[in-house]
Design a protein around this motif. Structure first.
Motif, mmCIF file in Angstrom:
data_model
loop_
_atom_site.group_PDB
_atom_site.id
_atom_site.type_symbol
_atom_site.label_atom_id
_atom_site.label_comp_id
_atom_site.label_asym_id
_atom_site.label_seq_id
_atom_site.Cartn_x
_atom_site.Cartn_y
_atom_site.Cartn_z
ATOM 1 N N UNK A 84 0.936 -1.225 -0.050
ATOM 2 C CA UNK A 84 0.163 0.022 -0.183
ATOM 3 C C UNK A 84 0.900 1.112 -0.055
ATOM 4 N N UNK A 85 1.022 1.793 -1.144
ATOM 5 C CA UNK A 85 2.014 2.909 -1.277
ATOM 6 C C UNK A 85 1.009 4.314 -0.682
ATOM 7 N N UNK A 86 1.787 5.051 -0.257
ATOM 8 C CA UNK A 86 1.450 6.171 0.332
ATOM 9 C C UNK A 86 1.873 7.764 -0.162
ATOM 10 N N UNK A 87 0.740 8.306 -0.792
ATOM 11 C CA UNK A 87 0.964 9.494 -1.749
ATOM 12 C C UNK A 87 0.330 10.767 -0.807
ATOM 13 N N UNK A 88 1.039 11.773 -0.406
ATOM 14 C CA UNK A 88 0.900 12.919 0.132
ATOM 15 C C UNK A 88 0.866 14.139 -0.699
ATOM 16 N N UNK A 89 -0.116 14.854 -0.746
ATOM 17 C CA UNK A 89 -0.212 15.967 -1.439
ATOM 18 C C UNK A 89 -0.293 17.223 -0.738
ATOM 19 N N UNK A 90 0.739 18.277 -0.959
ATOM 20 C CA UNK A 90 0.641 19.349 -0.250
ATOM 21 C C UNK A 90 0.056 20.667 -1.046
ATOM 22 N N UNK A 113 -6.022 10.533 -9.104
ATOM 23 C CA UNK A 113 -5.416 9.323 -8.346
ATOM 24 C C UNK A 113 -6.388 8.127 -8.452
ATOM 25 N N UNK A 114 -7.536 8.632 -7.461
ATOM 26 C CA UNK A 114 -8.743 7.507 -7.459
ATOM 27 C C UNK A 114 -9.442 7.345 -8.521
ATOM 28 N N UNK A 115 -9.442 8.364 -9.631
ATOM 29 C CA UNK A 115 -10.371 7.966 -10.824
ATOM 30 C C UNK A 115 -9.298 7.056 -11.681
ATOM 31 N N UNK A 116 -7.989 6.947 -11.437
ATOM 32 C CA UNK A 116 -7.089 6.056 -12.223
ATOM 33 C C UNK A 116 -7.027 4.791 -11.480
ATOM 34 N N UNK A 117 -7.791 4.502 -10.401
ATOM 35 C CA UNK A 117 -7.772 3.205 -9.853
ATOM 36 C C UNK A 117 -6.576 3.107 -8.757
ATOM 37 N N UNK A 118 -5.986 4.184 -8.343
ATOM 38 C CA UNK A 118 -4.960 3.946 -7.254
ATOM 39 C C UNK A 118 -5.727 3.594 -5.780
ATOM 40 N N UNK A 119 -5.379 2.486 -5.182
ATOM 41 C CA UNK A 119 -5.938 1.982 -4.149
ATOM 42 C C UNK A 119 -5.215 2.327 -2.735
ATOM 43 N N UNK A 120 -4.134 3.054 -2.844
ATOM 44 C CA UNK A 120 -2.992 3.276 -1.491
ATOM 45 C C UNK A 120 -3.725 4.332 -0.955
ATOM 46 N N UNK A 165 -1.728 18.745 -12.943
ATOM 47 C CA UNK A 165 -2.026 18.041 -12.048
ATOM 48 C C UNK A 165 -2.580 16.519 -12.352
ATOM 49 N N UNK A 166 -3.232 16.410 -13.263
ATOM 50 C CA UNK A 166 -3.664 15.330 -13.545
ATOM 51 C C UNK A 166 -2.498 14.455 -14.677
ATOM 52 N N UNK A 167 -1.888 15.029 -15.151
ATOM 53 C CA UNK A 167 -0.744 14.452 -15.875
ATOM 54 C C UNK A 167 0.301 13.773 -14.773
#
Length: 402
Positions: free
Chosen positions: A1-7, A20-27, A298-300
């Protein structure tokens, strides 16, 4: 489970998290917002919201429940103080948060007047955040005198709202003309006439020497020696990329946080998008301050964080609303050597920027058809002959098929 943090809880940060969620990321996805409210639109702040035509909840990019439904951990009122790259953690006002990948969407900050010339006096405002506008709102009442410092889009939009609210407005621009950095002489002339027609005392080639007053502003002395009375001041002198975190962390900077074509910074685990990011463009680099860029970049970056490895191809577009006029801009006019004027219907007009025979950009004023066609021409690399564009008998849509 990778963790992505957005500041950063602006348009870029919110768009990246949703992508990220729309592209299926589940971390794990954590979105850190320094402000106490969910991510919101900035453009309406100084217009519809300040005029009382839009409630706060309508500013929000998404309902707060969206983040819970998408399992995005939204931390409000959580300022990031540092990035510990060695530990892979961000240091916040509420403790440390580990990351496997980090996205910096820190946006930009408004230029402020130095304290030495009165920038700390009461009644001096910038217009960037919801809190800024909420502080300004009680001061905007009919009959008061306002000074606007700066003749870019921020200053001009502020002047239009103040006039509509019944204030007397003086606007000073140090450059020879308003919009000098971002638009042609033709566009400047149009908006000069527009504002003067609405009663703005517009002074070009004149700067601010200092503000007057003890604890609160009462007026200003200008560089030509004149003085103007002012009950409030709005500083619209542009914005600068918010790079403090990146600089303190030792990331490469170049008029913003320096990224490669994918949005990756000099640290392979850290990415950047939006107003704060400087990216390769043509033979140089570019940093764009716009809603469109914040979303697209951001989407890219989100896609590339998930392994897409695609280059960001900027498609610059902007807009500005002043009085009953909508300006729509496509492309970048930098390097133009000719501007073609095309009259539209009902007083509409568009200005087309050329370098030689190459179409670079256009400013469409109350002319959505010209904007739509021009934008598509620019993005497809087509350049109709300038004299053809200038001819009001030319069917613009036919140019797309040429």
């Amino acid at each position: 489970m990778e963790r992505i943090v957005i500041v950063g809880g602006g348009q870029a940060g919110a768009s990246l998290a949703a992508r990220l969620r729309a592209k299926g990321f589940d971390g794990a996805v954590t979105l850190l917002c320094a402000e106490p409210v969910p991510p919101y639109q900035r453009p309406p702040l100084s217009k519809a919201y300040l005029l009382g035509e839009m409630e706060e909840e309508r500013l929000y990019l998404r309902p707060e429940k969206f983040y819970a439904e998408k399992d995005i951990e939204l931390r409000l009122d959580c300022a990031v103080e540092a990035i510990d790259r060695a530990a892979g953690e961000v240091v916040t006002s509420r403790g440390r948060i580990p990351y496997d990948q980090l996205a910096l969407c820190t946006g930009s900050a408004p230029r402020r007047l130095p304290q030495a010339i009165g920038g700390a006096l009461g009644g001096v405002h910038v217009v960037r955040t919801l809190a800024d506008v909420q502080a300004l709102e009680p001061e905007v009442s009919p009959g008061r005198k306002a000074l606007v410092v700066g003749g870019g889009y921020i200053g001009l939009e502020a002047a239009a709202v103040l006039i509509k609210s019944g204030l007397t407005v003086t606007l000073v621009e140090m450059a020879d003309r308003i919009l000098q950095r971002v638009a042609s002489q033709e566009t400047s002339a149009y908006f000069r006439a527009l504002h003067e027609g609405h009663g703005v005392d517009l002074r070009e080639g004149i700067g601010l020497e200092r503000l007057l007053g003890e604890r609160r502003v009462t007026g200003a002395r200008l560089t030509d020696g004149s003085e103007v009375a002012a009950d409030l001041v709005i500083v619209g002198a542009g914005i600068v990329p918010d790079t403090a975190l990146a600089e303190a962390a030792g990331l490469a900077l170049d008029n913003g946080i320096r990224t490669d074509t994918s949005g990756r910074t000099s640290d392979p685990k850290i990415w950047a998008a939006g107003d704060c990011a400087s990216f390769p463009h043509g033979t140089g680099r570019m940093r764009l301050e716009s809603v469109g860029n914040a979303i697209d970049q951001a989407e890219c970056v989100a896609d590339n964080m998930l392994g897409a490895e695609r280059d960001y191809a900027a498609k610059p577009w902007f807009w500005s609303d002043q009085y009953d006029v909508k300006l729509q801009i496509a492309g970048l006019g930098t390097g133009h050597d000719r501007v073609v004027t095309r009259p539209g219907e009902g007083g509409a007009v568009s200005f087309w920027y050329y370098a030689g025979e190459t179409l670079l950009a256009l400013d469409a004023i109350n002319d959505p058809r010209a904007y739509m066609v021009g934008k598509r021409l620019i993005e497809s690399g087509k350049s109709p002959a300038p004299d053809v564009v200038a001819d009001p008998e030319t069917d613009l849509k036919a140019l797309l098929r040429a």
